[in-house]
Design a protein around this motif. Sequence first.
Motif, short mmCIF file in Angstrom:
data_model
loop_
_atom_site.label_atom_id
_atom_site.label_comp_id
_atom_site.label_asym_id
_atom_site.label_seq_id
_atom_site.Cartn_x
_atom_site.Cartn_y
_atom_site.Cartn_z
N ILE A 74 -6.51 4.70 0.67
CA ILE A 74 -7.21 3.66 0.51
C ILE A 74 -7.12 2.51 1.89
CG2 ILE A 74 -7.33 1.41 -1.01
CD1 ILE A 74 -6.05 3.17 -3.14
N THR A 75 -6.01 2.06 2.26
CA THR A 75 -5.84 1.82 3.39
C THR A 75 -6.48 2.30 4.78
OG1 THR A 75 -3.64 1.09 2.60
CG2 THR A 75 -4.11 0.50 4.98
N ALA A 76 -6.47 3.38 4.94
CA ALA A 76 -7.16 4.06 6.13
C ALA A 76 -8.62 3.96 5.92
CB ALA A 76 -7.02 5.68 6.11
N ALA A 77 -9.21 3.95 4.62
CA ALA A 77 -10.67 3.85 4.47
C ALA A 77 -10.84 2.30 4.60
CB ALA A 77 -11.05 4.41 3.14
N PHE A 78 -10.09 1.54 4.26
CA PHE A 78 -10.45 0.21 4.30
C PHE A 78 -10.50 -0.41 5.56
CE2 PHE A 78 -8.40 -4.22 4.44
CZ PHE A 78 -9.58 -4.76 3.78
N SER A 79 -9.28 0.21 6.49
CA SER A 79 -9.35 -0.27 7.94
C SER A 79 -10.56 0.06 8.62
CB SER A 79 -7.91 0.25 8.34
OG SER A 79 -6.93 -0.14 7.76
N LEU A 80 -10.83 1.55 8.57
CA LEU A 80 -12.18 2.04 9.36
C LEU A 80 -13.38 1.21 8.69
CD1 LEU A 80 -11.21 5.77 9.22
CD2 LEU A 80 -11.37 4.32 11.23
N GLY A 81 -13.36 0.99 7.44
CA GLY A 81 -14.62 0.45 7.05
C GLY A 81 -14.80 -0.94 7.39
N VAL A 82 -13.87 -1.87 7.55
CA VAL A 82 -13.90 -3.03 7.99
C VAL A 82 -14.01 -3.12 9.59
CG1 VAL A 82 -12.29 -5.09 8.46
CG2 VAL A 82 -12.29 -3.90 6.42
N ALA A 83 -13.22 -2.33 10.44
CA ALA A 83 -13.56 -2.10 11.77
C ALA A 83 -14.95 -1.67 12.17
CB ALA A 83 -12.61 -1.16 12.49
N THR A 246 -8.13 -1.07 -4.92
CA THR A 246 -8.00 -1.83 -3.52
C THR A 246 -6.73 -2.04 -3.26
OG1 THR A 246 -8.39 -3.75 -4.94
CG2 THR A 246 -10.30 -2.84 -3.99
N THR A 247 -5.45 -1.57 -3.64
CA THR A 247 -4.11 -1.68 -3.27
C THR A 247 -4.10 -0.99 -1.91
OG1 THR A 247 -3.63 -1.61 -5.63
CG2 THR A 247 -1.85 -1.54 -4.00
N ILE A 248 -4.21 -1.99 -0.96
CA ILE A 248 -3.81 -1.47 0.48
C ILE A 248 -2.20 -1.83 0.71
CG2 ILE A 248 -6.17 -1.79 1.65
CD1 ILE A 248 -5.42 -4.71 2.28
N LEU A 249 -1.88 -1.08 1.89
CA LEU A 249 -0.56 -1.35 1.91
C LEU A 249 0.14 -2.61 1.95
CD1 LEU A 249 -0.28 1.67 4.79
CD2 LEU A 249 0.46 1.69 2.26
N VAL A 250 -0.42 -3.35 2.73
CA VAL A 250 -0.02 -4.77 3.05
C VAL A 250 0.03 -5.63 1.65
CG1 VAL A 250 -1.97 -5.77 3.77
CG2 VAL A 250 0.03 -6.66 4.81
N TYR A 251 -0.90 -5.47 0.83
CA TYR A 251 -0.98 -6.12 -0.19
C TYR A 251 0.13 -5.75 -1.40
CZ TYR A 251 -2.38 -8.15 -4.40
OH TYR A 251 -2.64 -8.99 -5.83
N LYS A 252 0.53 -4.48 -1.17
CA LYS A 252 1.60 -4.01 -1.97
C LYS A 252 2.88 -4.75 -1.45
CE LYS A 252 3.16 0.37 -3.80
NZ LYS A 252 3.28 -0.17 -5.20
N VAL A 253 3.18 -4.61 -0.09
CA VAL A 253 4.46 -5.36 0.58
C VAL A 253 4.51 -6.68 -0.01
CG1 VAL A 253 5.42 -6.03 2.51
CG2 VAL A 253 4.18 -3.91 2.68
N PHE A 254 3.34 -7.53 0.08
CA PHE A 254 3.49 -8.83 -0.39
C PHE A 254 3.69 -9.01 -1.98
CE2 PHE A 254 0.57 -11.83 -2.66
CZ PHE A 254 1.14 -12.97 -2.46
N LYS A 255 2.95 -8.22 -2.58
CA LYS A 255 3.18 -8.11 -4.18
C LYS A 255 4.71 -7.83 -4.58
CE LYS A 255 0.49 -7.61 -8.11
NZ LYS A 255 -0.68 -8.29 -8.46
#
Lengths: 294, 448
Positions: A74-83, A246-255
């Motif tokens: 999810i994070t890979a897709a998210f980052s590529l998508g955003v960039a 939409t659980t990206i890595l950094v969100y999981k860290v925070f949570k």
Amino acid sequence: MLTKRVTFGGLVLPTLLVMPQLAITLVFFVWPASQAIYQSVMQEDPFGLKREFVGLANFERLFANEAYLQSFGITAAFSLGVAALALTLALLFAAMADWLVRGARVYATLLIWPYAVAPAIAGVLWWFLLHPTTGIYAYALSRLGLDWNPLLNGTDAFVLVVVAAAWKQVSYNFVFFLAALQSIPRSLIEAAAIDGAGPARRFRTVILPLIGPTTFFLLVVNMVYAFFDTFGIVHATTGGGPGTATTILVYKVFKDGFESLDLGGSAVQSVVLMAVVIALTLAQFRFVERKIHY
Amino acid sequence: MLIHRLLIHRLMIQCLAAGLITIAGFAGTRPAHAAVEIQWWHAMGGELGEKLEKLATDFNAAQPDFKVVPVFKGSYPEAMTGAIAAFRARQHPALLQVFEVGTATMMAAKGAVYPAYQLMKDQGESFDPKSYLPAVTSYYTDSAGNMLSMPFNSSTPILYYNKDAFRKAGLDPNAPPRTWPEVEAMAKKLQAAGLPCGISTEWPSWVLVENLSAYHNVPLATKANGFEGLNTELKIDGPVVTRQIATLAEWQKTKLYDYGGRTNKAVPKFIAGECGIFIGSSATRAAVLANAKFEIGYGMQPYWPDVKGAPQNSIIGGATLWVLKGRPDAEYKGVAKFFTFLSRPETQAWWHQNTGYLPITLAAYELTRAQGYYDRNPGTDTPIRQMTLNPPTENSKGLRLGSLVQIRDVIEEELEQAFAGKKPAKTALESAVKRGNDLLRQFERANK
């Protein structure tokens, strides 16, 4: 050797000169990073009453967790998508602003505004606009016959967070692209035009290579942004759902760290995330940079 | 949400300004003998924050020796995380508001927590646990029956319905649905009358799993829902919960039920008039009243009539006040006095009537009734009647699960999979059990 080297004699002065930089790096980067590594091998209750060395047990637990492994994809897709989205739109807008003669300054200023919006607020704005009950964009989408429901449809929710995250970054990219475009000598473009190259061809063969270094820099910055700075957006909108869409890595860290108080588990994730971003940045410099001509 | 944030922001600025004025005031007139200050960290923003401040002000005005200083610390998790970080640095407050899902974490921190019953005994304050509502205190007592924290703000899910929409659909506006089959029939009529959706719910895990289980007197977890030991395991894949989730997933296809998101994100579906029936926290009442442009009716949570023992009683959410160790002794004397003040029927009745939270003592409930408040505000006694339908059983006393924040996330992720039609209800719940049990084992290891 033709280059003239300026050197300082002795050790004291050079050491003093680099001290502030070193101190900042130590206090704000090395120290927290080593704390994270230390906590990742400990098992500890939130109050710090008991602490126990557990070796790599936290890592084992993490990688045995299927949801966590999914989160990588999810994070890979998210980052590529955003960039990709933020870079393309910013380049498009910058090309337009560069092309404009009148009102270019107003246009540029307006485009820079969203950068001043905090990620969480950006998230909330888009959440409002795209909320199936109250959102005006959601209403437009439903009029177009699209069944838009980010509350239950994972793809819709994913699109929502990508759009919100990219929207904020477009401004930043825009500033850099505009500066890069304006630094291209007019004579080069005019020469290409005289040689018979149309606007599209001029853009592809002259402009793109010349703004290569900027694009590369922005790619790195955007990836790092998507990896680290976006938890506010997720937190304020989808909360990682529906499901884990939409659980990206950094969100999981925070949570896990700040809401669930699982310090060891959260520290392990930050260490992994740190390793991923270091690897990514190195890879980008190693492979992409070779194709860039300064 | 945004407005809420702005309000919190404004409140923070006000707090800051108030703080400055206080400091300025101290510089000018220093009292002969200074009152002992007691820091109280809390998570009540906006209107509720003002009500909470008033409690502290009233207490401070009532006696000269102690001064309770409320400090707003953000959301529930933020207040708790902040206090824990402060405890590690030995800069913590004596008094802390903790939400109900943090209970197991606080209980496990034996070296950090000063149990409420112990405090009252040590300080010689009169304290009778029996005067509190059992359905509230049972959530916060240990297996020996000792109250570990002081109940403060408790709510429970109730049913709201749109009376105007009921009239339009030809339904009796004074008869809320009592059972799930009635919900189905009424929701269909509402849709036939033009509403896009029949029913929605907020706080998915709390309403559809935790309260549903208690209300039908089925266990949510082994070891008496975790009260009797850390080696507890989830039981939410049983027939009652499975049928509920499967039914709602089926209804979702036609929007007879429409899922509205986690936490309180579903509220707009009801107040915008989209869904005619809604199950949400009793503390949502103020927000619903302020925003809905139609007449609102209240009812108890619906149940399945074929389940033996239903309806049992509902369980609570909200927060309690925990006392942290490691402060000067004088502060604890003040905290005990403050607890006695908070438990007075007049204080409780005022808090209950002005916030929508439950009264925590029977005396406060009786006082509110005698004052005619329930007659003037129909529906406000629904939550308390529903909480006290029956004496709590071991399935309906509450939950004592470690890592409950994460477990709720897991449950809600799996519910979303079921409602989206990606997994059958049974598979989703089995997966939630497995993932939840992993978290419980982790908590057990960390707190042995």
